[in-house]
Design a protein around this motif. Structure first.
Motif, mmCIF file in Angstrom:
data_model
loop_
_atom_site.group_PDB
_atom_site.id
_atom_site.type_symbol
_atom_site.label_atom_id
_atom_site.label_comp_id
_atom_site.label_asym_id
_atom_site.label_seq_id
_atom_site.Cartn_x
_atom_site.Cartn_y
_atom_site.Cartn_z
ATOM 1 N N TYR A 57 3.960 -12.337 7.177
ATOM 2 C CA TYR A 57 4.682 -13.116 8.191
ATOM 3 C C TYR A 57 5.734 -12.264 8.886
ATOM 4 O O TYR A 57 5.871 -12.281 10.108
ATOM 5 N N VAL A 58 6.484 -11.481 8.117
ATOM 6 C CA VAL A 58 7.568 -10.692 8.717
ATOM 7 C C VAL A 58 7.039 -9.388 9.313
ATOM 8 O O VAL A 58 7.348 -9.041 10.461
ATOM 9 N N GLY A 59 6.221 -8.672 8.534
ATOM 10 C CA GLY A 59 5.750 -7.372 9.000
ATOM 11 C C GLY A 59 4.943 -7.463 10.286
ATOM 12 O O GLY A 59 5.160 -6.691 11.228
ATOM 13 N N LEU A 76 0.902 -1.383 8.444
ATOM 14 C CA LEU A 76 -0.035 -1.086 7.367
ATOM 15 C C LEU A 76 0.138 -2.042 6.208
ATOM 16 O O LEU A 76 1.205 -2.627 6.013
ATOM 17 N N ASP A 77 -0.943 -2.194 5.498
ATOM 18 C CA ASP A 77 -0.942 -3.094 4.346
ATOM 19 C C ASP A 77 -1.876 -2.507 3.306
ATOM 20 O O ASP A 77 -2.839 -1.820 3.633
ATOM 21 N N ARG A 78 -1.584 -2.812 2.040
ATOM 22 C CA ARG A 78 -2.473 -2.320 0.978
ATOM 23 C C ARG A 78 -3.718 -3.197 0.864
ATOM 24 O O ARG A 78 -4.685 -2.810 0.224
ATOM 25 N N ASP A 132 6.491 -8.326 0.292
ATOM 26 C CA ASP A 132 6.952 -9.539 -0.390
ATOM 27 C C ASP A 132 7.922 -9.218 -1.532
ATOM 28 O O ASP A 132 7.779 -8.206 -2.222
ATOM 29 N N THR A 133 8.900 -10.094 -1.713
ATOM 30 C CA THR A 133 9.852 -9.982 -2.834
ATOM 31 C C THR A 133 9.917 -11.364 -3.494
ATOM 32 O O THR A 133 10.906 -12.081 -3.370
ATOM 33 N N PRO A 134 8.840 -11.763 -4.169
ATOM 34 C CA PRO A 134 8.768 -13.133 -4.710
ATOM 35 C C PRO A 134 9.725 -13.352 -5.872
ATOM 36 O O PRO A 134 10.373 -12.411 -6.341
ATOM 37 N N SER A 174 12.657 -6.434 3.943
ATOM 38 C CA SER A 174 12.411 -7.423 2.890
ATOM 39 C C SER A 174 13.760 -7.953 2.416
ATOM 40 O O SER A 174 14.760 -7.242 2.469
ATOM 41 N N THR A 175 13.761 -9.205 1.939
ATOM 42 C CA THR A 175 15.010 -9.771 1.409
ATOM 43 C C THR A 175 15.186 -9.279 -0.020
ATOM 44 O O THR A 175 14.350 -9.559 -0.891
ATOM 45 N N VAL A 176 16.254 -8.527 -0.233
ATOM 46 C CA VAL A 176 16.426 -7.846 -1.534
ATOM 47 C C VAL A 176 17.855 -7.992 -2.038
ATOM 48 O O VAL A 176 18.787 -8.114 -1.246
ATOM 49 N N PRO A 335 13.837 -21.385 -1.571
ATOM 50 C CA PRO A 335 13.842 -21.520 -3.034
ATOM 51 C C PRO A 335 14.041 -20.184 -3.751
ATOM 52 O O PRO A 335 14.872 -20.060 -4.650
ATOM 53 N N LYS A 336 13.287 -19.160 -3.329
ATOM 54 C CA LYS A 336 13.386 -17.885 -4.072
ATOM 55 C C LYS A 336 14.705 -17.173 -3.776
ATOM 56 O O LYS A 336 15.272 -16.526 -4.657
ATOM 57 N N ASP A 337 15.208 -17.301 -2.559
ATOM 58 C CA ASP A 337 16.447 -16.577 -2.232
ATOM 59 C C ASP A 337 17.663 -17.236 -2.878
ATOM 60 O O ASP A 337 18.574 -16.548 -3.347
#
Ligand code: NAD
Ligand code: UGA
Length: 505
Positions: A57-59, A76-78, A132-134, A174-176, A335-337
């Motif tokens: 979504y962000v990238g 790029l993505d893996r 992602d930083t789930p 990423s949100t970290v 929720p995760k943040d």
């Protein structure tokens, strides 16, 4: 470090005084300086070679928007399947206007897709990390994707040693958690050391993302502010040059342009930029929980939460946005943040009381749906219940931490037969996210034979339901729990359906 003022008239922005042109050999610890002329030449350049790691979504949105404003972008993505799809013009997520923008930029040759991280890191001026930083098991942020990228970047940079004529600016989008900027630096250097070369040339920047799903392009091209954190002056200057078309609003606007105003550019240290992101999300989530708490009290005293929110929100100190009461906040981020911020506070032995309360209120909102249904239907066993909407909000297909899934699981637990409809996310939900959940593609099919309906997502398609038709298909006495206060209670009742909102009727 001294603080100094900078920038946009009328806005006080502070920035750390930083050296800006330092290059460090991680192995030997040698520090040397780049010539001012070299740095200046690059700053004047308008077009950058940008890499974006993560085509989510962000990238993907970041890549498309930076390409649209004139930069050469490789995303790029893996995930090989995802990259193959993108090369064919197939967009893996639902986000309004994104497909058109990606197609436009790709056809003009300014947007490429690849799985080759090393190649991109070696060639790029600026590399965004947008992976992602789930939420981890213990509630903290899981940084494993960020870690993998940073180590690979270190290895890739080590292979070309000091051949670069300028440092790679590694931008964490990423949100970290606070401290992740330093963590990324450490991993880059460790990755480089593994390759036997410590002379890596890079600078780390934090650039938190504030886009909302469903209006991601608008938010990226017309942001309220751009926040940058770094201890490297040169990197901040590079980022300012990268974002100049957005800051000055000089790019061709593909969608819904707003009046051209300068966008505030906030520069700060790494830790503060990282904290701004968590604080902003936690505040918004708390604001929603606050109005939800008020909505419960409204029900008790016979007040209408819509009128209350309107009357409160016109006070500019409060503001009218994010005061919609209902089943509460969900999605891939709040929720995760909030959980990650609570976890950070606890690491320092601080009890985040207000955040704990925001979460507790949010959990109550889902339970209130069940309680309202039980009050109307008594036992839920054997009752067919329609969920109208599955996505955590309209205009996205994102089902991560969607309230719908929690509600469906609870209804299933109480023995109800749940049939759900979503105009966009139905297809994604077919994958068995909730056992026994039946997913359909037509709202009236979901309502057919149902004793109750729950409005979970306020899609236009749900707001525009033909209530007479709905009533004719539902079992009597039919009831509708409006989890988003999206429908007109009078019209629902006029159609012969009992109406139960949140803090109203
Ligand atoms: P996402 O899950 O949609 O996308 C992440 C992508 O990164 C995936 O395609 C995944 O395959 C890829 N990836 C993971 N590890 C990789 C690696 N080692 N190499 C290459 N690719 C890799 O995630 P998202 O929703 O775009 O969120 C990304 C970050 O941005 C998160 O930290 C999130 O909190 C933050 N954020 C998200 C939003 C939002 O609305 N979704 C808004 C603001 C900030
Ligand atoms: C949110 C923030 O708004 C973005 O600024 C941020 O970048 C993003 O999280 C992130 O970090 O990922 P998003 O999750 O896309 O964006 O969606 P929001 O519009 O904020 O809605 C979040 C949840 O709150 C949804 O479930 C929505 O239904 C709910 N909500 C929102 C309410 O219940 N009431 C409101 O008044 C507003």
């Amino acid at each position: 470090m001294a603080l100094r003022e900078e920038g946009i008239p009328g806005l006080l922005v502070t920035q750390r005084e930083v050296s800006g042109t330092v290059v460090k050999d991680a192995a030997s610890g040698t520090v040397f300086r780049r010539s001012r002329r070299e740095v200046g030449r690059r700053m004047l350049r308008q077009r950058f070679n940008v890499g974006v790691v993560g085509a989510g979504y962000v990238g993907l949105v970041t890549a498309a928007c930076l390409s649209h404003i004139g930069h050469e972008v490789t995303c790029l993505d893996r995930n090989e399947e995802r990259v193959a799809d993108l090369k064919e013009g197939r967009i893996p997520i639902y986000e309004p206007h994104l497909e058109e923008l990606v197609s436009e930029c790709s056809s003009q040759g300014r947007l490429q897709f690849t799985t080759d991280l090393a190649g991109v890191a070696q060639r790029a001026d600026i590399l965004f990390i947008a992976v992602d930083t789930p939420q981890a098991q213990d509630g903290s942020a899981d940084l494993s994707s960020v870690k993998a990228v940073a180590q690979s970047v270190g290895q890739a940079l080590a292979k070309i040693g000091t051949k670069r004529d300028h440092p790679l600016v590694v931008v964490n989008k990423s949100t970290v958690p606070v401290g992740s900027g330093d963590y990324v630096s450490m991993l880059i250097e460790e990755g480089a050391s593994e390759e036997g070369n410590g002379a890596v040339d890079y600078q780390v920047v934090s650039n938190p993302e504030f886009l909302r799903e469903g209006s991601a392009l608008y938010d990226s091209l017309f942001p309220d502010r751009i926040v940058l954190g770094s201890d490297e002056r040169e990197a901040l200057d590079t980022m300012r040059a990268l974002y100049r078309p957005i800051l000055e609003q000089t790019f061709p606007a593909p969608i819904d342009p707003r009046p051209k105003i300068a966008v505030p550019f906030i520069t700060t240290d790494l830790a503060s930029a990282e904290m701004i992101k968590y604080a902003a999300n936690a505040f918004l989530a708390t604001k929603i929980s606050f109005i939800n708490e008020v909505s419960t009290i409204c029900e008790l005293v016979g007040a209408d939460v819509g009128s209350v929110a309107h009357g409160m929100g016109l006070d500019e100190r409060i503001g009218s946005r994010f005061l919609s009461a209902g089943i509460g906040w969900g999605g891939s981020c709040f929720p995760k943040d909030v959980s990650a911020l609570r976890s950070i506070a606890r690491e320092y032995d601080h009890a985040p009381l207000m955040l704990d309360a925001a979460v507790a209120v949010n959990e109550c909102q889902r339970k209130r749906v069940i309680a309202k249904l039980q009050r109307e239907l008594h036992t839920l066993k054997g009752k067919r219940i329609a969920l109208l909407g599955l996505a955590f909000k309209p205009n996205t297909d994102d089902l991560r931490d969607a309230p719908s899934l929690e509600i469906a699981k609870a209804l299933d637990h109480y023995g109800a037969r749940v049939v759900a409809y979503d105009p966009v996310a139905s297809k994604k939900a077919l994958g068995g996210l909730v056992p026994e959940l039946r997913v359909v593609f037509d709202p009236y099919e979901a309502l057919s034979g149902a004793r109750a309906a729950v409005v979970v997502t306020e899609w236009d398609e749900v707001r525009a339901l033909d209530l007479q038709k709905a009533a004719s298909l539902m079992k009597k006495p039919a009831v509708l729990v409006d989890g988003r206060n999206a429908l007109d209670p009078g019209k629902v009742r006029a159609a012969g359906i009992r109406y139960r909102g949140f803090g109203r009727g």
